[in-house]
Design a protein around this motif. Structure first.
Motif, mmCIF file in Angstrom:
data_model
loop_
_atom_site.group_PDB
_atom_site.id
_atom_site.type_symbol
_atom_site.label_atom_id
_atom_site.label_comp_id
_atom_site.label_asym_id
_atom_site.label_seq_id
_atom_site.Cartn_x
_atom_site.Cartn_y
_atom_site.Cartn_z
ATOM 1 N N TYR A 335 15.677 1.215 95.594
ATOM 2 C CA TYR A 335 16.923 1.922 96.360
ATOM 3 C C TYR A 335 16.414 1.383 98.014
ATOM 4 O O TYR A 335 17.630 1.475 98.296
ATOM 5 C CB TYR A 335 16.812 3.096 96.467
ATOM 6 N N THR A 336 15.496 1.258 98.523
ATOM 7 C CA THR A 336 14.668 1.555 99.858
ATOM 8 C C THR A 336 15.390 0.005 100.279
ATOM 9 O O THR A 336 15.658 -0.099 101.505
ATOM 10 C CB THR A 336 13.133 2.021 100.101
ATOM 11 N N MET A 337 14.478 -1.271 99.082
ATOM 12 C CA MET A 337 15.160 -2.159 99.592
ATOM 13 C C MET A 337 16.442 -2.618 99.546
ATOM 14 O O MET A 337 16.892 -3.403 100.175
ATOM 15 C CB MET A 337 14.362 -2.856 98.012
ATOM 16 N N VAL A 338 16.830 -2.311 98.424
ATOM 17 C CA VAL A 338 19.077 -2.386 98.903
ATOM 18 C C VAL A 338 19.388 -2.103 100.042
ATOM 19 O O VAL A 338 19.509 -2.910 100.217
ATOM 20 C CB VAL A 338 18.814 -2.002 97.204
ATOM 21 N N ASP A 339 18.392 -0.879 100.581
ATOM 22 C CA ASP A 339 19.352 -0.075 101.497
ATOM 23 C C ASP A 339 19.355 -1.295 102.688
ATOM 24 O O ASP A 339 19.485 -0.723 102.724
ATOM 25 C CB ASP A 339 18.130 1.453 101.855
ATOM 26 N N VAL A 340 18.073 -1.424 102.917
ATOM 27 C CA VAL A 340 17.482 -2.280 103.926
ATOM 28 C C VAL A 340 18.172 -3.620 103.576
ATOM 29 O O VAL A 340 18.818 -4.704 104.965
ATOM 30 C CB VAL A 340 16.360 -2.508 103.366
ATOM 31 N N LEU A 341 18.505 -4.072 102.910
ATOM 32 C CA LEU A 341 19.053 -5.482 102.854
ATOM 33 C C LEU A 341 20.219 -5.285 102.482
ATOM 34 O O LEU A 341 21.263 -6.779 103.512
ATOM 35 C CB LEU A 341 19.151 -5.998 101.179
ATOM 36 N N GLN A 342 21.077 -4.004 102.224
ATOM 37 C CA GLN A 342 22.236 -3.817 102.307
ATOM 38 C C GLN A 342 23.224 -3.572 104.405
ATOM 39 O O GLN A 342 23.766 -4.511 104.633
ATOM 40 C CB GLN A 342 23.273 -2.510 101.704
ATOM 41 N N ARG A 343 22.201 -2.508 104.914
ATOM 42 C CA ARG A 343 22.246 -3.316 106.610
ATOM 43 C C ARG A 343 21.559 -4.169 106.937
ATOM 44 O O ARG A 343 22.226 -4.353 108.762
ATOM 45 C CB ARG A 343 21.337 -1.716 106.796
ATOM 46 N N CYS A 344 21.441 -5.416 107.206
ATOM 47 C CA CYS A 344 20.828 -6.264 106.602
ATOM 48 C C CYS A 344 22.629 -7.180 107.477
ATOM 49 O O CYS A 344 22.898 -7.737 108.221
ATOM 50 C CB CYS A 344 20.216 -7.310 106.341
ATOM 51 N N GLY A 345 23.744 -7.273 106.985
ATOM 52 C CA GLY A 345 25.201 -7.366 106.551
ATOM 53 C C GLY A 345 24.828 -8.795 106.305
ATOM 54 O O GLY A 345 25.032 -8.754 105.304
#
Lengths: 413, 293, 332
Positions: A335-345
C-alpha cells in the motif's frame, strides 16, 4: 602448433581487455518505467529455512494485483518480480543485480531479511536504485540513513519494540527480575540490545538470558534454566514455533511470570495453539505490541482495512491462511509503495520516488488505528509507534495510548 | 536441584524425539549398510500426508494408520524405482541419491503445503504431569513408550522371524544370500518400507511438539544421527538409548556448562559423532567389528 | 590425445577471457561465482573422485576461507590479494587436522561426520562474535580495480577469480598426472594393496583432505569478496550439499567436471525458478537423482563417453563399487 596456440591466447586476452574497457552504460534513472508499466523487483526466501516469511511477499504481490485490476497507478500496471534467494546473501546479491541490470527494475521493493538486505545495500545506494520498504525489523535501515539514503525500512524495528517493553517494565514493576529467551540471530540480538538500552541504568534487572537456535527441537531446557533464576518477568523474543513452545513450557513448568512477547508471534493462530496445549494460563496477561491490524481479531471484522484484506485474500490467495498476519503485513508495505508511486504523478523517476518516500505522512488501511507511516529525508523509520496490548481471554486488548519508541530513544541521546 | 531434575526430565523428553527418528535411521542402516540422509524429510513428508488426511475429514487414528501404510508402500516403491538402480553402485552414489531425495521431499512438502507452521494433533492425550515440582507432559511418556514398543517389535522381527533373518543376511552378505535364494533386492525394499513406516510414526509423534513445517526435521535429524552413533548405529536398542542419553546430555551441558551454553548444541553433537566413531565406532551397544585385512 | 586436451583447454581459456566483453557486467559477476565454485569442486574431485573420501562438510572450509578474508580485511585492512592465499592456507591447516581425524573414518561414517560438521558451522560462527561479527556478519568494502586498469570492478574480479581458477586447474592436472595422482588413486582403489607397494596412505589421505580444504578456502574467499558480506546464514548445510552435488553432477572423473558442476550449481537454481518460483529445490533434487541414475560419471563422464567410444579409462571406476562398505568388515 603449441606456439601459435599460445600466441592466439595472448592476443585474445589482450583483445578482451581492450573490449572490456568499453564503459558500462550507467543505469538510467527511469529504468523500469514505461507509459503502461512500472517494474519493481525484490527477493524473498521461498525455499530454505526462512521460507515461512515468504507470505509477506505473496501478500504484497496480491495487493499489487488488486491495484492493477482497479486501474493501476496513474494508468500504469505494476509488475512485481519476486525471486527466491533462499535467504542466502550471495544469492540475494546476484539476483538483485540481475533485477537491476537485466530486468531493469525501477526499484527494489520489500526484499526480506537483515543479512540479504545488508549485502545489497551498498550496491543499490551506489547505483542510486531505491531500496524500499525492506521486510526486516533491523534498526540499521533507519540508523544509517545518512550513509545509505536510498534505503528505507517500514515496520517498527525490534530494538524500539524492546524499548517500549523496557519502559513498561520500569513504569509498572520497577523491581522486576527479568529473564529473556531469544533467538540467536539478528532478530533476537536486536531485541536484546533494545531491552538493555531501554532499561538504561537498570539493565541489571536482567537476571538471566538464554538463547535458542532454530535447529533446536524445543526450548524446555532454556525455560527450566530461566525459571530457576527466580525471575518474575519473561521476555520471549522468539519466532512463532518457539514462542508457542516457550509459552507452553512456562505454563507446564508451573511458572507464572509476566510475559512480554515479540510482535512477530502474536497472530491469533499462534496464541490459540499455545492456549490449546498450555491452557489459558499460558497466554492470559501476555503483553506485546501491535502496529498492524490483527486479521484474527473478531473486533476488526467490520474494519474497512480488514475487509479490503479479506477481499484481496479471497480473490488472489484463496488458499492462504487468513489469520497468518504476514500476508497483511505484505499488503501494508505494498500500500505504501503504491502510495509513493501515486504521489510521483507524472514524474516517475527514481529521484522523485525517493523524494516521495522521504515525505510520507500516510494513513495505511492495514496499520493499527492511529499509527501513521511517516518519514523525512533524515528519518527513515517509517513506523515508530506501536500500541501496547495485553492478551485477555482470547484477544489482544489495547492498554493505553500509542507509544513512540523512537522518540524515547532520540530523547535519550 | 529441582532445576537439575527438570533438565533431565526435559532432556528425556527431547531425547525421545531423537530416539524415535534414530530408530528409523538404524533400520535403514541395518538393511542396507547406508545412511539414508533423507530419512528425516521422508518422515516429515509422511506426517504432512497424515495432516492432509485429517484436514480432509478422516478421523485422527484412521489417518495415522493409513499414513503408516502409505509410508511403507511408498518407500518400497521408491526403493524399487530410485534406489534399486544404484544398489550396487558406490557408497557415494547412494549418498548422493539420498541427498537428492532429501532435497526433493523438502521441496515438495513446501510446494504442496507451504511453510507456515501447522498444529498437529497428538496421538497421546496432552496432560501436564507434575511430580515433585518437575514437570513434563504425558505426550513425552507416550513418545518413549511407543518408541520402545516399536523397538521391541523390530528386535523381535529381526531376531525371530524368517523374513527378518533374511533381511539381516541380505545386508551383511548379499552375494551369499543370493546363492541361498534370498531375494536380496526385495529385502532392501522391505528395509526401506519398514524404516519409512517407523519414520512416519516418529513424525506423527514429534510433530505435535515441534510443529509441522517442511523444515521440522532438519535440526532433529542431526541429533538423531548423533544419538544413533552414540548408541550404536547397528543397534535399534542403541538408537533409542543413544537418543535419550543425548537429549539429557545436551540439556545438562547447555544449562550448566557456560562455555557450551545453549548455542553450541550442534557442535557438541558433531563432536560426539566424531569421538564415538573414532574411539568406539560400534557405539555403546553395537557389536565391535574386526576388519579382516 | 593430449594435444586435443590442450586445444580444448586453450579454446575454453579464450572463451573465458573474452566473455566479459560480450555480456553485461552482472553476468560477469555471476560467472565469478562459477570460478569460485569450480575451485571448490576441483578440491572435491581430488578428495572424493581421486581419493575416495566422501565429505559432506566442505562448506565449513568455504566458511573458513570467506571469514578469513573478511576478518583480515575488516579488522586488519589486509587487501584481498593477500587475503585470498591466506584464506587458503588457514583452511588448509585446519584441513590437515580434520584429515587426520578422517583417516580413521571410512565411507559412510566419514560422510556422517562431515555432515555433522557442516551443520554445526553456523553455530560456531555465531559464537565468536568479536571475531566474526556474530549473526550480523561482516561487511566488506567493494572491490576496487587498480586505477591504471580501465575496467569496472565486476569484470576485474572476474579475471582475478578465473586467473586463480586457471592456475589451480593446471596445477591440479599436473599433480594428478604424476606420482601424487597415482598414489591417491591407488589408495582409493585398494588401500591395503597400495600401502604394501610403499604408498603411505596416511600421508596421502591427509594430503588430499588438506588440499581440498585449501581449494575450498580459496573458493570461499573468492565468493565472499564480490558479495562483500559474510554471515553465518550463508554457510549452512545447504552449501556443503550444493558443492558436493556440483562435483557429482559435473563428474568426479575428470577435471572438466569442476567447470560443468560449477555452471550447474550457479545457474540451475536460477533456471528452476523460472519453471516454478516456489520450488527450485524439487527440480534440483530430481535432476540430481536423474543424473545419478543415468550418468553416474556425471555430465563430464557422459560427455567423455560420448566422444571416446572405446574402453573407459580405469578412472571411470571412480564411482564404481570400490569405496569401502563398512558392513562387510565383520569377523566370521
Amino acid at each position: 602448433m603449441v606456439k601459435s596456440t599460445k600466441t592466439a591466447v595472448g592476443i585474445a586476452a589482450l583483445a578482451a581487455f581492450a573490449l572490456s574497457t568499453v564503459a558500462v552504460t550507467p543505469v538510467r534513472a527511469d529504468d523500469g518505467v514505461t507509459p503502461t508499466e512500472i517494474v519493481i523487483g525484490g527477493t524473498d526466501p521461498f525455499s530454505g529455512p526462512a521460507s515461512a516469511y515468504s507470505s509477506i511477499g505473496k501478500g504484497s504481490a496480491a495487493y499489487f494485483q488488486y491495484v492493477n485490476d482497479h486501474g493501476g497507478v496513474n494508468g500504469r500496471k505494476i509488475t512485481y518480480k519476486n525471486l527466491d534467494d533462499s535467504y542466502s546473501p550471495p544469492q540475494t546479491v546476484q539476483l538483485t543485480r540481475q533485477l537491476v541490470e537485466d530486468d531493469k527494475v525501477f526499484a527494489i521493493f520489500g526484499s526480506l531479511g537483515t543479512g540479504p538486505n545488508t549485502a545489497i545495500r551498498p550496491y543499490l545506494n551506489q547505483k542510486g536504485v531505491p531500496q524500499l520498504f525492506i521486510a526486516s525489523g533491523a534498526s540499521k535501515w533507519g540508523n544509517e540513513v545518512a550513509q545509505y539514503p536510498w534505503t528505507i525500512g517500514w515496520e517498527p524495528d525490534y530494538e524500539s519494540e524492546a524499548v517500549i517493553y523496557a519502559r513498561n517494565i520500569l513504569k509498572e514493576k520497577p523491581n522486576s527480575k527479568i529473564a529473556i529467551i531469544y533467538q540467536n540471530d539478528d532478530f533476537g540480538n536486536d531485541y536484546l540490545r533494545g531491552l538493555t538500552r531501554g532499561l538504561g541504568s537498570h539493565a541489571s534487572m536482567i537476571v538471566k538470558q538464554a538463547s535458542y537456535e532454530v535447529t533446536d527441537p524445543d526450548v524446555s531446557s532454556q525455560i527450566a534454566s530461566l525459571k530457576a533464576s527466580g525471575a518474575d518477568t519473561l521476555m520471549i523474543f522468539a519466532t512463532p514455533k518457539f514462542a508457542i513452545q516457550s509459552m507452553v513450557a512456562t505454563a507446564q513448568q508451573g511458572w507464572k511470570p509476566q510475559i512480554y512477547l515479540s510482535n512477530v508471534s502474536i497472530s491469533e493462530a499462534i496464541m490459540h495453539a499455545a492456549t490449546k496445549v498450555g491452557g489459558a494460563d499460558a497466554t492470559n496477561g501476555i503483553i506485546s505490541t501491535q502496529f498492524v491490524k490483527d486479521p484474527g481479531d473478531p473486533k476488526n471484522a467490520n474494519d474497512p482495512g480488514y475487509k479490503l484484506y479479506k477481499e484481496i485474500m479471497d480473490k488472489y490467495i484463496p488458499t492462504g491462511t487468513l489469520s497468518d498476519g504476514n500476508y497483511l503485513v505484505g499488503m501494508a508495505f505494498a500500500y505504501t509503495m503504491v502510495d509513493v508511486l501515486q504521489r510521483c504523478g507524472k514524474d516517475v523517476t527514481r529521484a522523485n520516488v525517493m523524494k516521495m518516500a522521504d515525505s510520507l505522512n500516510e494513513v495505511n488501511p492495514f496499520a493499527y488505528p492511529g499509527i501513521l507511516v511517516s518519514t523525512s529525508a533524515t528519518n527513515h523509520f517509517p513506523m515508530t509507534s506501536a500500541a501496547l496490548v495485553r492478551y485477555d481471554n482470547g484477544r489482544f486488548i489495547p492498554t493505553g495510548a500509542l507509544i513512540d519508541a523512537r522518540a524515547i530513544i532520540k530523547a535519550e541521546k | 536441584m529441582h532445576e537439575f531434575a527438570q533438565q533431565i526430565v526435559s532432556g528425556l523428553a527431547t531425547g525421545s524425539i531423537f530416539a524415535s527418528v534414530a530408530l528409523a535411521l538404524v533400520l535403514i542402516y541395518r538393511s542396507m549398510g547406508v545412511i539414508n540422509f533423507a530419512q528425516g524429510e521422508m518422515a516429515m513428508f509422511t506426517t504432512f500426508i497424515a495432516w492432509q488426511l485429517i484436514q480432509m475429514g478422516m478421523p485422527v487414528w484412521a489417518a495415522f494408520a493409513t499414513t503408516i501404510v502409505i509410508a511403507f508402500l511408498g518407500a518400497v516403491a521408491l526403493e524399487r524405482t530410485v534406489i534399486r538402480p544404484v544398489e550396487r553402485a558406490s557408497q557415494l552414489t547412494v549418498v548422493i541419491v539420498t541427498l537428492g531425495l532429501l532435497i526433493v521431499f523438502n521441496g515438495l512438502a513446501g510446494l504442496f503445503w507451504g511453510y507456515v507452521i501447522k498444529s498437529f494433533p497428538s496421538p497421546f492425550p496432552s496432560a501436564p504431569i507434575d511430580i515433585a515440582g518437575v514437570s513434563f507432559n504425558s505426550q513425552d511418556i507416550g513418545i518413549i513408550v511407543v518408541s520402545l514398543a516399536a523397538l521391541g517389535l523390530i528386535s523381535l522381527f529381526f531376531a525371530k522371524t524368517k523374513v527378518g533373518l533374511a533381511m539381516r543376511a541380505a545386508a551383511l552378505y548379499p552375494d551369499q544370500s543370493r546363492v541361498l535364494g534370498i531375494r536380496v533386492s526385495w529385502m532392501l525394499a522391505l528395509g526401506w518400507g519398514l524404516a519409512a513406516a517407523v519414520g512416519a510414526i516418529s513424525g506423527i509423534m514429534v510433530a505435535p511438539v515441534v510443529f509441522l513445517d517442511p523444515n521440522m526435521m532438519q535440526g532433529i535429524v542431526v541429533y538423531a544421527f548423533a544419538g544413533a552413533v552414540l548408541g550404536g548405529i547397528e543397534s535399534p536398542l542403541g538408537a533409542v538409548i543413544g537418543g535419550l542419553v543425548l537429549g539429557v546430555a545436551l540439556n545438562l551441558l547447555g544449562a550448566y556448562v557456560d562455555f557450551i551454553g545453549t548455542d553450541l548444541r550442534l557442535p557438541v553433537a558433531f563432536l560426539i559423532i566424531v569421538v564415538v566413531l573414532l574411539v568406539r565406532p560400534a557405539g555403546l551397544l553395537g557389536r565391535v567389528h574386526v576388519k579382516r585385512v | 590425445m593430449k594435444t586435443n586436451r590442450l586445444v580444448l583447454f586453450g579454446v575454453v581459456a579464450i572463451v573465458i577471457a573474452i566473455f566479459p566483453a560480450f555480456v553485461p557486467s552482472y553476468v560477469s559477476f555471476e560467472f565469478t561465482y562459477v570460478a569460485a565454485y569450480a575451485i571448490a569442486i576441483l578440491g572435491l574431485i581430488v578428495l572424493t573422485g581421486k581419493n575416495g573420501q566422501i565429505s559432506l562438510g566442505h562448506g565449513a572450509f568455504l566458511a573458513i576461507g570467506g571469514y578469513t578474508v573478511a576478518i583480515l580485511a575488516t579488522k586488519a585492512g589486509v587487501p584481498f590479494w593477500i587475503g585470498i592465499p591466506l584464506a587458503g592456507i588457514v583452511s588448509g591447516i585446519i584441513g590437515i587436522g580434520i584429515g587426520l581425524v578422517a583417516l580413521r573414518l571410512e565411507g559412510v561414517y566419514l560422510a556422517l561426520a562431515t555432515f555433522a560438521m557442516a551443520v554445526s558451522v553456523p553455530s560456531l560462527l555465531k559464537r565468536f562474535t568479536d571475531l566474526t561479527g556474530g549473526s550480523g556478519g561482516l561487511v566488506l568494502d567493494p572491490v576496487t580495480p587498480p586505477s591504471w586498469l580501465p575496467i569496472d570492478s565486476e569484470r576485474f574480479f572476474y579475471y582475478v577469480a578465473w586467473a586463480i581458477a586457471g592456475v589451480l586447474i593446471v596445477f591440479t592436472a599436473v599433480l594428478l598426472e604424476g606420482r601424487v595422482g597415482r598414489a591417491l588413486r591407488a589408495i582409493r582403489d585398494n588401500e591395503v594393496a597400495a600401502s604394501s607397494f610403499g604408498v603411505n596412505p596416511y600421508f596421502y589421505k591427509t594430503l588430499a583432505f588438506s588440499w581440498s580444504a585449501v581449494y575450498a578456502g580459496i573458493a570461499g574467499a573468492l565468493a565472499a569478496i564480490p558479495t562483500a558480506f559474510v554471515s553465518p546464514d550463508t554457510y549452512n548445510f545447504n552449501l556443503s550439499v550444493t558443492v558436493l552435488i556440483g562435483a557429482v553432477l559435473g563428474g568426479l572423473e575428470s577435471l572438466w567436471g569442476a567447470l560443468l558442476g560449477a555452471l550447474v550449481i550457479e545457474f540451475l537454481p536460477l533456471w528452476a525458478q523460472k519453471i516454478n518460483a516456489a520450488a527450485p529445490s524439487v527440480v534440483y533434487g530430481v535432476a540430481l537423482i536423474a543424473v545419478m541414475l543415468t550418468m553416474p560419471g556425471g555430465i563430464a563422464g557422459g560427455l567423455i563417453r560420448l566422444f571416446h567410444r572405446r574402453e573407459p579409462k580405469a578412472d571411470a571406476r571412480a564411482v564404481g563399487p570400490v569405496v569401502a562398505v563398512p558392513v562387510q568388515h565383520s569377523s566370521e
